[in-house]
Write a protein that holds these residues in place. Structure first.
Motif, PDB file in Angstrom:
ATOM      1  N   MET A   1       1.275  -1.599  -0.043  1.00  0.00           N
ATOM      2  CA  MET A   1       0.526  -0.294   0.095  1.00  0.00           C
ATOM      3  C   MET A   1       1.119   0.652   0.066  1.00  0.00           C
ATOM      4  N   HIS A   2       0.755   2.258  -1.078  1.00  0.00           N
ATOM      5  CA  HIS A   2       1.457   3.519  -0.750  1.00  0.00           C
ATOM      6  C   HIS A   2       0.618   4.616  -0.705  1.00  0.00           C
ATOM      7  N   LEU A   3       1.443   5.476   0.026  1.00  0.00           N
ATOM      8  CA  LEU A   3       0.391   6.432   0.627  1.00  0.00           C
ATOM      9  C   LEU A   3       0.714   7.807  -0.402  1.00  0.00           C
ATOM     10  N   SER A   4      -0.112   8.337  -0.505  1.00  0.00           N
ATOM     11  CA  SER A   4       0.989   9.658  -1.479  1.00  0.00           C
ATOM     12  C   SER A   4       0.341  10.787   0.213  1.00  0.00           C
ATOM     13  N   ASN A   5       1.205  11.999  -0.330  1.00  0.00           N
ATOM     14  CA  ASN A   5       1.290  13.722   0.712  1.00  0.00           C
ATOM     15  C   ASN A   5       0.205  13.613   0.835  1.00  0.00           C
ATOM     16  N   GLN A   6      -0.814  13.601  -0.408  1.00  0.00           N
ATOM     17  CA  GLN A   6      -2.164  14.154  -0.109  1.00  0.00           C
ATOM     18  C   GLN A   6      -3.264  13.239   0.525  1.00  0.00           C
ATOM     19  N   GLY A   7      -3.533  11.917   0.655  1.00  0.00           N
ATOM     20  CA  GLY A   7      -3.404  11.249   1.585  1.00  0.00           C
ATOM     21  C   GLY A   7      -3.181  11.027   2.385  1.00  0.00           C
ATOM     22  N   LEU A   8      -2.187  11.445   3.164  1.00  0.00           N
ATOM     23  CA  LEU A   8      -1.415  11.915   4.866  1.00  0.00           C
ATOM     24  C   LEU A   8      -2.099  13.111   4.758  1.00  0.00           C
ATOM     25  N   LEU A   9      -2.483  13.388   4.108  1.00  0.00           N
ATOM     26  CA  LEU A   9      -3.000  15.463   4.884  1.00  0.00           C
ATOM     27  C   LEU A   9      -4.654  15.451   4.947  1.00  0.00           C
ATOM     28  N   VAL A  10      -4.882  14.357   3.919  1.00  0.00           N
ATOM     29  CA  VAL A  10      -6.604  14.191   3.913  1.00  0.00           C
ATOM     30  C   VAL A  10      -6.396  12.955   5.731  1.00  0.00           C
ATOM     31  N   ILE A  11      -5.591  12.251   6.069  1.00  0.00           N
ATOM     32  CA  ILE A  11      -6.261  11.686   6.991  1.00  0.00           C
ATOM     33  C   ILE A  11      -5.937  12.604   8.093  1.00  0.00           C
ATOM     34  N   ILE A  12      -5.070  13.532   7.913  1.00  0.00           N
ATOM     35  CA  ILE A  12      -4.230  13.791   9.312  1.00  0.00           C
ATOM     36  C   ILE A  12      -6.211  15.354   9.639  1.00  0.00           C
ATOM     37  N   ILE A  13      -6.402  16.003   8.513  1.00  0.00           N
ATOM     38  CA  ILE A  13      -7.341  16.913   8.283  1.00  0.00           C
ATOM     39  C   ILE A  13      -8.481  16.232   9.267  1.00  0.00           C
ATOM     40  N   VAL A  14      -8.831  14.774   8.052  1.00  0.00           N
ATOM     41  CA  VAL A  14      -9.836  14.280   8.732  1.00  0.00           C
ATOM     42  C   VAL A  14      -9.412  13.963  10.283  1.00  0.00           C
ATOM     43  N   GLY A  15      -8.513  13.668  11.200  1.00  0.00           N
ATOM     44  CA  GLY A  15      -8.319  13.369  12.124  1.00  0.00           C
ATOM     45  C   GLY A  15      -9.074  14.966  12.918  1.00  0.00           C
ATOM     46  N   ILE A  16      -7.745  15.550  12.551  1.00  0.00           N
ATOM     47  CA  ILE A  16      -8.179  16.660  13.706  1.00  0.00           C
ATOM     48  C   ILE A  16      -9.692  17.473  14.033  1.00  0.00           C
ATOM     49  N   VAL A  17     -10.928  17.369  12.749  1.00  0.00           N
ATOM     50  CA  VAL A  17     -11.827  17.793  12.107  1.00  0.00           C
ATOM     51  C   VAL A  17     -12.750  16.996  13.028  1.00  0.00           C
ATOM     52  N   ALA A  18     -12.981  15.486  12.674  1.00  0.00           N
ATOM     53  CA  ALA A  18     -13.853  14.724  13.762  1.00  0.00           C
ATOM     54  C   ALA A  18     -13.749  14.486  15.283  1.00  0.00           C
ATOM     55  N   GLY A  19     -12.378  14.942  15.284  1.00  0.00           N
ATOM     56  CA  GLY A  19     -11.703  15.114  17.071  1.00  0.00           C
ATOM     57  C   GLY A  19     -12.281  16.130  17.651  1.00  0.00           C
ATOM     58  N   TRP A  20     -11.982  16.986  17.048  1.00  0.00           N
ATOM     59  CA  TRP A  20     -12.308  18.660  17.317  1.00  0.00           C
ATOM     60  C   TRP A  20     -13.939  18.426  17.737  1.00  0.00           C
ATOM     61  N   LEU A  21     -14.725  18.079  16.600  1.00  0.00           N
ATOM     62  CA  LEU A  21     -16.045  18.051  16.617  1.00  0.00           C
ATOM     63  C   LEU A  21     -16.784  16.997  18.151  1.00  0.00           C
ATOM     64  N   ALA A  22     -15.733  15.760  18.394  1.00  0.00           N
ATOM     65  CA  ALA A  22     -16.249  15.016  19.256  1.00  0.00           C
ATOM     66  C   ALA A  22     -15.693  15.361  20.598  1.00  0.00           C
ATOM     67  N   GLY A  23     -14.833  16.352  20.805  1.00  0.00           N
ATOM     68  CA  GLY A  23     -15.328  16.850  21.477  1.00  0.00           C
ATOM     69  C   GLY A  23     -15.229  17.839  22.275  1.00  0.00           C
ATOM     70  N   ARG A  24     -16.260  18.387  20.959  1.00  0.00           N
ATOM     71  CA  ARG A  24     -17.465  19.615  21.238  1.00  0.00           C
ATOM     72  C   ARG A  24     -18.750  19.148  21.948  1.00  0.00           C
TER      73      ARG A  24
END
Length: 94
Positions: A1-24
């Motif tokens: 499995m090859h993870l591109s820089n854009q894929g890693l960026l999407v994972i990080i952004i999704v994680g931050i947004v979802a974690g922030w929403l869940a914390g709220r």
């Protein structure tokens, strides 16, 4: 499995947004950038495992990824509160 820089960026952004929403939503003010990222990433794995078993399919796209991770993060925080005996609640002295 090859993870591109854009894929890693999407994972990080999704994680931050979802974690922030869940914390709220879970009666908190968030957990900071790293904490939100971790809660969102673990929540994404939980949501990705749990939702198909319940027969819930949110579709494709970034919004579906965020919703999936958000639901998983809320489940994670609920489990942590149950196990931790109310962890995260603020005590008020009267």
């Amino acid at each position: 499995m090859h993870l591109s820089n854009q894929g890693l960026l999407v994972i990080i952004i999704v994680g931050i947004v979802a974690g922030w929403l869940a914390g709220r939503v879970m009666d908190g003010g968030g957990f900071g950038l790293i904490g939100d990222l971790l809660v969102g990433l673990v929540g994404a794995f939980i949501g990705d495992w749990l939702l198909p078993r319940l027969g819930i399919h949110l579709g494709a796209g970034i919004v579906a990824l965020i919703l999936n991770a958000f639901i998983g993060a809320v489940v994670l925080l609920l489990i942590l509160r149950l196990v931790g005996g109310g962890w995260g609640r603020r005590r008020r002295w009267s």
